[in-house]
Write a protein that holds these residues in place. Sequence first.
Motif, mmCIF file in Angstrom:
data_model
loop_
_atom_site.group_PDB
_atom_site.id
_atom_site.type_symbol
_atom_site.label_atom_id
_atom_site.label_comp_id
_atom_site.label_asym_id
_atom_site.label_seq_id
_atom_site.Cartn_x
_atom_site.Cartn_y
_atom_site.Cartn_z
ATOM 1 N N ILE A 21 0.847 -1.181 0.000
ATOM 2 C CA ILE A 21 0.000 0.000 0.000
ATOM 3 C C ILE A 21 0.886 1.236 0.000
ATOM 4 O O ILE A 21 1.692 1.424 0.909
ATOM 5 N N GLU A 22 0.751 2.065 -1.039
ATOM 6 C CA GLU A 22 1.474 3.331 -1.111
ATOM 7 C C GLU A 22 0.698 4.361 -0.318
ATOM 8 O O GLU A 22 -0.447 4.659 -0.635
ATOM 9 N N VAL A 23 1.310 4.894 0.718
ATOM 10 C CA VAL A 23 0.636 5.871 1.564
ATOM 11 C C VAL A 23 0.957 7.271 1.042
ATOM 12 O O VAL A 23 2.113 7.673 1.002
ATOM 13 N N THR A 24 -0.078 7.970 0.618
ATOM 14 C CA THR A 24 0.064 9.351 0.149
ATOM 15 C C THR A 24 -0.861 10.235 0.979
ATOM 16 O O THR A 24 -1.638 9.741 1.801
ATOM 17 N N ASP A 25 -0.803 11.524 0.756
ATOM 18 C CA ASP A 25 -1.673 12.441 1.487
ATOM 19 C C ASP A 25 -3.114 12.388 1.003
ATOM 20 O O ASP A 25 -4.018 12.810 1.703
ATOM 21 N N GLU A 26 -3.324 11.867 -0.191
ATOM 22 C CA GLU A 26 -4.671 11.769 -0.737
ATOM 23 C C GLU A 26 -5.242 10.377 -0.520
ATOM 24 O O GLU A 26 -4.508 9.394 -0.468
ATOM 25 N N ASP A 27 -6.561 10.292 -0.413
ATOM 26 C CA ASP A 27 -7.224 8.990 -0.306
ATOM 27 C C ASP A 27 -7.056 8.227 -1.611
ATOM 28 O O ASP A 27 -6.978 8.813 -2.689
ATOM 29 N N GLN A 28 -7.018 6.913 -1.493
ATOM 30 C CA GLN A 28 -6.882 6.064 -2.667
ATOM 31 C C GLN A 28 -8.039 5.072 -2.708
ATOM 32 O O GLN A 28 -8.566 4.679 -1.683
ATOM 33 N N ASP A 29 -8.361 4.660 -3.904
ATOM 34 C CA ASP A 29 -9.456 3.731 -4.132
ATOM 35 C C ASP A 29 -9.060 2.887 -5.334
ATOM 36 O O ASP A 29 -8.978 3.407 -6.444
ATOM 37 N N LYS A 44 -9.777 0.672 -0.163
ATOM 38 C CA LYS A 44 -9.817 2.119 0.049
ATOM 39 C C LYS A 44 -8.781 2.428 1.123
ATOM 40 O O LYS A 44 -8.767 1.800 2.172
ATOM 41 N N VAL A 45 -7.913 3.406 0.850
ATOM 42 C CA VAL A 45 -6.852 3.769 1.783
ATOM 43 C C VAL A 45 -7.045 5.225 2.193
ATOM 44 O O VAL A 45 -7.194 6.103 1.346
ATOM 45 N N HIS A 46 -7.020 5.474 3.500
ATOM 46 C CA HIS A 46 -7.181 6.830 4.029
ATOM 47 C C HIS A 46 -6.073 7.092 5.046
ATOM 48 O O HIS A 46 -5.873 6.305 5.969
ATOM 49 N N LYS A 47 -5.359 8.188 4.857
ATOM 50 C CA LYS A 47 -4.321 8.590 5.806
ATOM 51 C C LYS A 47 -4.951 9.553 6.798
ATOM 52 O O LYS A 47 -5.365 10.650 6.443
ATOM 53 N N ASP A 48 -5.033 9.125 8.054
ATOM 54 C CA ASP A 48 -5.607 9.932 9.125
ATOM 55 C C ASP A 48 -4.478 10.718 9.776
ATOM 56 O O ASP A 48 -3.765 10.206 10.644
ATOM 57 N N VAL A 54 -2.968 4.941 9.283
ATOM 58 C CA VAL A 54 -3.481 4.674 7.940
ATOM 59 C C VAL A 54 -4.620 3.677 8.079
ATOM 60 O O VAL A 54 -4.477 2.646 8.735
ATOM 61 N N GLN A 55 -5.745 3.994 7.471
ATOM 62 C CA GLN A 55 -6.908 3.113 7.513
ATOM 63 C C GLN A 55 -7.068 2.459 6.149
ATOM 64 O O GLN A 55 -7.041 3.133 5.122
ATOM 65 N N VAL A 56 -7.213 1.142 6.160
ATOM 66 C CA VAL A 56 -7.425 0.383 4.932
ATOM 67 C C VAL A 56 -8.765 -0.327 5.049
ATOM 68 O O VAL A 56 -8.996 -1.079 5.994
ATOM 69 N N PHE A 57 -9.651 -0.069 4.105
ATOM 70 C CA PHE A 57 -10.967 -0.700 4.069
ATOM 71 C C PHE A 57 -10.986 -1.683 2.905
ATOM 72 O O PHE A 57 -10.610 -1.346 1.787
ATOM 73 N N VAL A 58 -11.397 -2.907 3.192
ATOM 74 C CA VAL A 58 -11.431 -3.974 2.192
ATOM 75 C C VAL A 58 -12.873 -4.406 2.021
ATOM 76 O O VAL A 58 -13.564 -4.686 3.002
ATOM 77 N N ASP A 59 -13.328 -4.450 0.767
ATOM 78 C CA ASP A 59 -14.686 -4.914 0.550
ATOM 79 C C ASP A 59 -14.845 -5.529 -0.833
ATOM 80 O O ASP A 59 -13.935 -5.488 -1.656
#
Length: 66
Positions: A21-29, A44-48, A54-59
């Motif tokens: 997972i590449e962590v950037t300042d922007e959300d990823q999908d 979905k990746v969200h940097k808090d 870093v929050q990773v949502f899998v669905d």
Amino acid sequence: MSILTRTISCPFCGHPVHVDIEVTDEDQDYIEDCSNCCNPIHLKVHKDIQHHRVQVFVDADDEQYY
């Protein structure tokens, strides 16, 4: 930017899947294919920034699994 390596469970077959997972300042999908059953896994990746995590949502099929 940093890269996290995580192991998730495929929401279709339950097989463990290693993802980078590449962590950037922007959300990823984006979509990763399961290496076992080849079904698409939606990530979905969200940097808090406030909580320094870093929050990773899998669905799959619009149902969140974890």
